[in-house]
Design a protein around this motif. Structure first.
Motif, PDB file in Angstrom:
ATOM      1  N   ILE A 173      32.347 -12.649  31.668  1.00 37.29           N
ATOM      2  CA  ILE A 173      32.120 -13.134  30.303  1.00 37.29           C
ATOM      3  C   ILE A 173      33.319 -13.955  29.851  1.00 37.29           C
ATOM      4  CG2 ILE A 173      32.118 -12.361  27.879  1.00 37.29           C
ATOM      5  CD1 ILE A 173      30.135 -10.207  28.658  1.00 37.29           C
ATOM      6  N   VAL A 174      33.032 -15.098  29.256  1.00 34.65           N
ATOM      7  CA  VAL A 174      34.050 -15.861  28.533  1.00 34.65           C
ATOM      8  C   VAL A 174      33.844 -15.585  27.052  1.00 34.65           C
ATOM      9  CG1 VAL A 174      34.674 -18.179  27.776  1.00 34.65           C
ATOM     10  CG2 VAL A 174      34.490 -17.681  30.209  1.00 34.65           C
ATOM     11  N   GLY A 175      34.919 -15.248  26.378  1.00 37.58           N
ATOM     12  CA  GLY A 175      34.800 -14.901  24.967  1.00 37.58           C
ATOM     13  C   GLY A 175      35.962 -15.392  24.145  1.00 37.58           C
ATOM     14  N   GLU A 176      35.869 -15.128  22.851  1.00 33.96           N
ATOM     15  CA  GLU A 176      36.904 -15.509  21.901  1.00 33.96           C
ATOM     16  C   GLU A 176      37.400 -14.256  21.180  1.00 33.96           C
ATOM     17  OE1 GLU A 176      37.601 -18.842  18.451  1.00 33.96           O
ATOM     18  OE2 GLU A 176      35.588 -17.991  18.672  1.00 33.96           O
ATOM     19  N   VAL A 177      38.703 -14.111  21.096  1.00 36.12           N
ATOM     20  CA  VAL A 177      39.294 -12.983  20.385  1.00 36.12           C
ATOM     21  C   VAL A 177      39.076 -13.181  18.880  1.00 36.12           C
ATOM     22  CG1 VAL A 177      41.431 -11.736  19.864  1.00 36.12           C
ATOM     23  CG2 VAL A 177      41.019 -12.603  22.193  1.00 36.12           C
ATOM     24  N   VAL A 178      38.429 -12.208  18.254  1.00 35.23           N
ATOM     25  CA  VAL A 178      38.206 -12.289  16.809  1.00 35.23           C
ATOM     26  C   VAL A 178      39.092 -11.316  16.039  1.00 35.23           C
ATOM     27  CG1 VAL A 178      35.853 -13.151  17.040  1.00 35.23           C
ATOM     28  CG2 VAL A 178      36.254 -10.676  16.931  1.00 35.23           C
ATOM     29  N   GLU A 179      39.657 -10.351  16.731  1.00 33.60           N
ATOM     30  CA  GLU A 179      40.589  -9.414  16.113  1.00 33.60           C
ATOM     31  C   GLU A 179      41.537  -8.899  17.180  1.00 33.60           C
ATOM     32  OE1 GLU A 179      40.630  -5.122  13.742  1.00 33.60           O
ATOM     33  OE2 GLU A 179      38.727  -6.134  14.143  1.00 33.60           O
ATOM     34  N   SER A 180      42.813  -8.830  16.877  1.00 28.16           N
ATOM     35  CA  SER A 180      43.784  -8.399  17.874  1.00 28.16           C
ATOM     36  C   SER A 180      44.767  -7.394  17.297  1.00 28.16           C
ATOM     37  CB  SER A 180      44.559  -9.596  18.425  1.00 28.16           C
ATOM     38  OG  SER A 180      45.561  -9.168  19.331  1.00 28.16           O
TER      39      SER A 180
ATOM     40  N   LYS B 285      40.932 -17.802  23.779  1.00 26.41           N
ATOM     41  CA  LYS B 285      39.773 -17.709  24.660  1.00 26.41           C
ATOM     42  C   LYS B 285      40.169 -16.899  25.893  1.00 26.41           C
ATOM     43  CE  LYS B 285      37.722 -20.659  21.897  1.00 26.41           C
ATOM     44  NZ  LYS B 285      38.886 -21.135  21.131  1.00 26.41           N
ATOM     45  N   ILE B 286      39.261 -16.014  26.324  1.00 25.79           N
ATOM     46  CA  ILE B 286      39.578 -15.127  27.450  1.00 25.79           C
ATOM     47  C   ILE B 286      38.412 -15.065  28.424  1.00 25.79           C
ATOM     48  CG2 ILE B 286      41.155 -13.727  26.051  1.00 25.79           C
ATOM     49  CD1 ILE B 286      37.773 -12.292  27.112  1.00 25.79           C
ATOM     50  N   ILE B 287      38.710 -14.549  29.613  1.00 22.26           N
ATOM     51  CA  ILE B 287      37.673 -14.247  30.591  1.00 22.26           C
ATOM     52  C   ILE B 287      37.911 -12.837  31.087  1.00 22.26           C
ATOM     53  CG2 ILE B 287      38.994 -15.215  32.535  1.00 22.26           C
ATOM     54  CD1 ILE B 287      36.306 -16.064  33.764  1.00 22.26           C
TER      55      ILE B 287
ATOM     56  N   LEU C 222      31.035 -15.689  24.253  1.00 23.30           N
ATOM     57  CA  LEU C 222      30.621 -17.082  24.152  1.00 23.30           C
ATOM     58  C   LEU C 222      29.616 -17.421  25.254  1.00 23.30           C
ATOM     59  CD1 LEU C 222      34.089 -18.777  23.454  1.00 23.30           C
ATOM     60  CD2 LEU C 222      32.381 -18.013  21.791  1.00 23.30           C
ATOM     61  N   TYR C 223      30.012 -17.170  26.492  1.00 24.27           N
ATOM     62  CA  TYR C 223      29.126 -17.395  27.643  1.00 24.27           C
ATOM     63  C   TYR C 223      29.110 -16.138  28.500  1.00 24.27           C
ATOM     64  CZ  TYR C 223      28.976 -22.430  26.751  1.00 24.27           C
ATOM     65  OH  TYR C 223      28.770 -23.663  26.191  1.00 24.27           O
TER      66      TYR C 223
ATOM     67  N   LEU D  46      33.180  -7.825  31.412  1.00 23.15           N
ATOM     68  CA  LEU D  46      32.886  -7.107  30.176  1.00 23.15           C
ATOM     69  C   LEU D  46      31.406  -6.766  30.104  1.00 23.15           C
ATOM     70  CD1 LEU D  46      34.980  -9.327  27.712  1.00 23.15           C
ATOM     71  CD2 LEU D  46      35.712  -7.248  28.912  1.00 23.15           C
ATOM     72  N   GLY D  47      31.061  -5.916  29.145  1.00 24.04           N
ATOM     73  CA  GLY D  47      29.687  -5.504  28.982  1.00 24.04           C
ATOM     74  C   GLY D  47      28.814  -6.620  28.453  1.00 24.04           C
ATOM     75  N   TRP D  48      27.528  -6.563  28.821  1.00 24.98           N
ATOM     76  CA  TRP D  48      26.548  -7.490  28.257  1.00 24.98           C
ATOM     77  C   TRP D  48      26.339  -7.099  26.796  1.00 24.98           C
ATOM     78  CZ3 TRP D  48      22.021  -8.383  32.266  1.00 24.98           C
ATOM     79  CH2 TRP D  48      22.481  -9.211  33.302  1.00 24.98           C
ATOM     80  N   GLN D  49      27.229  -7.578  25.947  1.00 21.78           N
ATOM     81  CA  GLN D  49      27.221  -7.254  24.530  1.00 21.78           C
ATOM     82  C   GLN D  49      27.620  -8.492  23.735  1.00 21.78           C
ATOM     83  OE1 GLN D  49      28.644  -2.579  24.985  1.00 21.78           O
ATOM     84  NE2 GLN D  49      29.965  -3.996  23.896  1.00 21.78           N
ATOM     85  N   LEU D  50      27.268  -8.495  22.457  1.00 22.72           N
ATOM     86  CA  LEU D  50      27.737  -9.574  21.587  1.00 22.72           C
ATOM     87  C   LEU D  50      29.231  -9.464  21.365  1.00 22.72           C
ATOM     88  CD1 LEU D  50      24.882  -9.700  18.905  1.00 22.72           C
ATOM     89  CD2 LEU D  50      25.127 -11.079  20.978  1.00 22.72           C
ATOM     90  N   TYR D  51      29.730  -8.226  21.265  1.00 26.39           N
ATOM     91  CA  TYR D  51      31.163  -7.976  21.050  1.00 26.39           C
ATOM     92  C   TYR D  51      31.613  -6.862  21.987  1.00 26.39           C
ATOM     93  CZ  TYR D  51      30.663 -10.623  16.704  1.00 26.39           C
ATOM     94  OH  TYR D  51      30.414 -11.609  15.778  1.00 26.39           O
ATOM     95  N   ASN D  52      32.801  -7.024  22.550  1.00 25.48           N
ATOM     96  CA  ASN D  52      33.436  -5.994  23.368  1.00 25.48           C
ATOM     97  C   ASN D  52      34.813  -5.687  22.801  1.00 25.48           C
ATOM     98  OD1 ASN D  52      31.995  -5.351  26.199  1.00 25.48           O
ATOM     99  ND2 ASN D  52      31.563  -7.486  25.654  1.00 25.48           N
ATOM    100  N   THR D  53      35.143  -4.438  22.676  1.00 24.31           N
ATOM    101  CA  THR D  53      36.476  -4.011  22.261  1.00 24.31           C
ATOM    102  C   THR D  53      37.172  -3.437  23.488  1.00 24.31           C
ATOM    103  OG1 THR D  53      35.691  -3.520  20.030  1.00 24.31           O
ATOM    104  CG2 THR D  53      37.801  -2.554  20.689  1.00 24.31           C
ATOM    105  N   VAL D  54      38.241  -4.099  23.934  1.00 26.53           N
ATOM    106  CA  VAL D  54      38.856  -3.758  25.220  1.00 26.53           C
ATOM    107  C   VAL D  54      40.371  -3.843  25.130  1.00 26.53           C
ATOM    108  CG1 VAL D  54      36.881  -4.558  26.559  1.00 26.53           C
ATOM    109  CG2 VAL D  54      38.715  -6.152  26.008  1.00 26.53           C
ATOM    110  N   ASP D  55      41.045  -3.213  26.080  1.00 22.40           N
ATOM    111  CA  ASP D  55      42.487  -3.368  26.197  1.00 22.40           C
ATOM    112  C   ASP D  55      42.813  -4.818  26.552  1.00 22.40           C
ATOM    113  OD1 ASP D  55      42.867  -0.687  25.670  1.00 22.40           O
ATOM    114  OD2 ASP D  55      43.058  -0.115  27.782  1.00 22.40           O
TER     115      ASP D  55
END
Length: 341
Positions: A77-84, A94-96, A45-46, A99-108
């Motif tokens: 990065i502040v983001g939104e979980v789209v799949e869990s 919403k999480i902080i 998101l940001y 993370l990588g400078w990416q549109l989407y990050n897949t992380v633990d």
């Protein structure tokens, strides 16, 4: 689901010499990695751009490893979980995280922290309720230890750390003098944030005299975000037992000639002053303490924050480079996408 998502990332292509340019970075399209057990897919998101990242683009020894070439740059990065596929987080949370400078990050899921967007807008977790607010809190209070009636000087005072340093110093009952680079920023510091004085170092003909006039009783605490000739001038006004938290030295980050200046050790000996560099990770175990205090001051109206928001992932590099031109008021952020309603 992930096959339908388009992902992009920003890589460090070459190590910059002097001020970075667009040629030092590369945009690359990549697939969205499938979430495995315990993982989440996060949509950015940001995205935060910060001066310290310039140091990580070099391979010189530092307190944190350098970015690897041809890998995604990482930051707040502040983001939104789209799949869990984790019990810790669900889609829409919403999480902080770092993370990588990416549109989407897949992380633990364990590597990110859930945030409450009912307390403050999500972007605030990258400023007043995040890295910059905590940096101001611990640097000023743990190292600076301001006491009522003392004088606190802040360089880079209209930046993402400096504006919180000044406000916290006012909460502690001190006289606060900010140094910034435009008249508009100086007006903001005095009229909006309650600084007692503000100096435009770019237009002031004699910084030494301007500082002396703004600090008639000398300087007890100097919170340094800038370094260089500004710091040289402040050193001439140190009181006995002054404290100097060293947070940053943005004046030298892109220098190819080394950081030259007067030798200050005699002044430190004569005034018995403390000077100490620090990074936020030094206070990792006390993060919750800082967040609680900052959150309370924010809810009580004692802390204000400002953001300079650049829109669009394509403009991340431009936003990063603007940091070294001093165009931002408060925290520099890039808005990458909107949260799902």
């Amino acid at each position: 689901m992930n096959q339908q998502l388009k992902n992009r990332q920003i890589l460090l292509k070459t190590r910059p010499v002097g001020l970075p340019t667009d040629q030092d970075f590369e945009f690359k399209e990549i697939p969205v990695a499938e979430a495995q057990d315990g993982q989440v897919v996060v949509r950015t998101l940001y995205l935060s751009v910060d001066p310290y990242m310039r140091g990580r683009m070099s391979d010189a020894k530092s307190y944190i490893p350098p970015f690897n070439l041809n890998e995604a740059i990482a930051g707040g990065i502040v983001g939104e979980v789209v799949e869990s596929k984790s019990d810790l987080l669900k889609a829409g949370d919403k999480i902080i995280g770092m993370l990588g400078w990416q549109l989407y990050n897949t992380v633990d899921a364990k590597t990110v922290r859930k945030i409450d967007d009912s307390i403050a807008p999500v972007s605030a977790y990258l400023s007043v309720l995040g890295l910059t607010g905590l940096t101001a809190y611990f640097g000023l209070l743990d190292i600076g230890q301001p006491k009522e009636g003392e004088t606190v000087v802040v360089s880079g005072a209209a930046g993402s750390v400096g504006m919180f340093v000044g406000q916290i110093a006012k909460i502690k009952g001190t006289r606060v003098v900010g140094i910034a680079g435009t008249d508009e920023k100086c007006d903001y510091l005095k009229n909006e944030l309650g600084f007692d004085a503000a100096i435009n170092y770019k237009t002031t003909k004699n910084l030494d005299e301007a500082l002396k006039a703004a600090c008639p009783n000398g300087v007890d605490v100097y919170f340094d975000n800038v370094g260089g000739s500004i710091t040289d001038s402040v050193m001439n006004l140190l009181n006995d037992y002054a404290r100097i938290p060293l947070c940053g030295s943005i004046s030298a980050y892109n220098s190819t000639d080394g950081d030259m200046g007067p030798r200050i050790f005699t002044k430190l000996i004569k005034t018995r002053s403390l000077i100490k560099g620090f990074v936020l990770s030094d206070y990792a175990s006390r993060q919750e303490e800082g967040l609680q205090e900052l959150g309370k001051w924010l809810s009580d109206g004692k802390l204000k924050y400002e953001e300079t928001i650049v829109d669009g992932f394509d403009n991340v590099i431009d936003a990063f480079l603007q940091l070294f031109q001093g165009t931002n008021l408060g925290k520099m952020l890039v808005k990458v996408s909107d949260a799902d309603k």
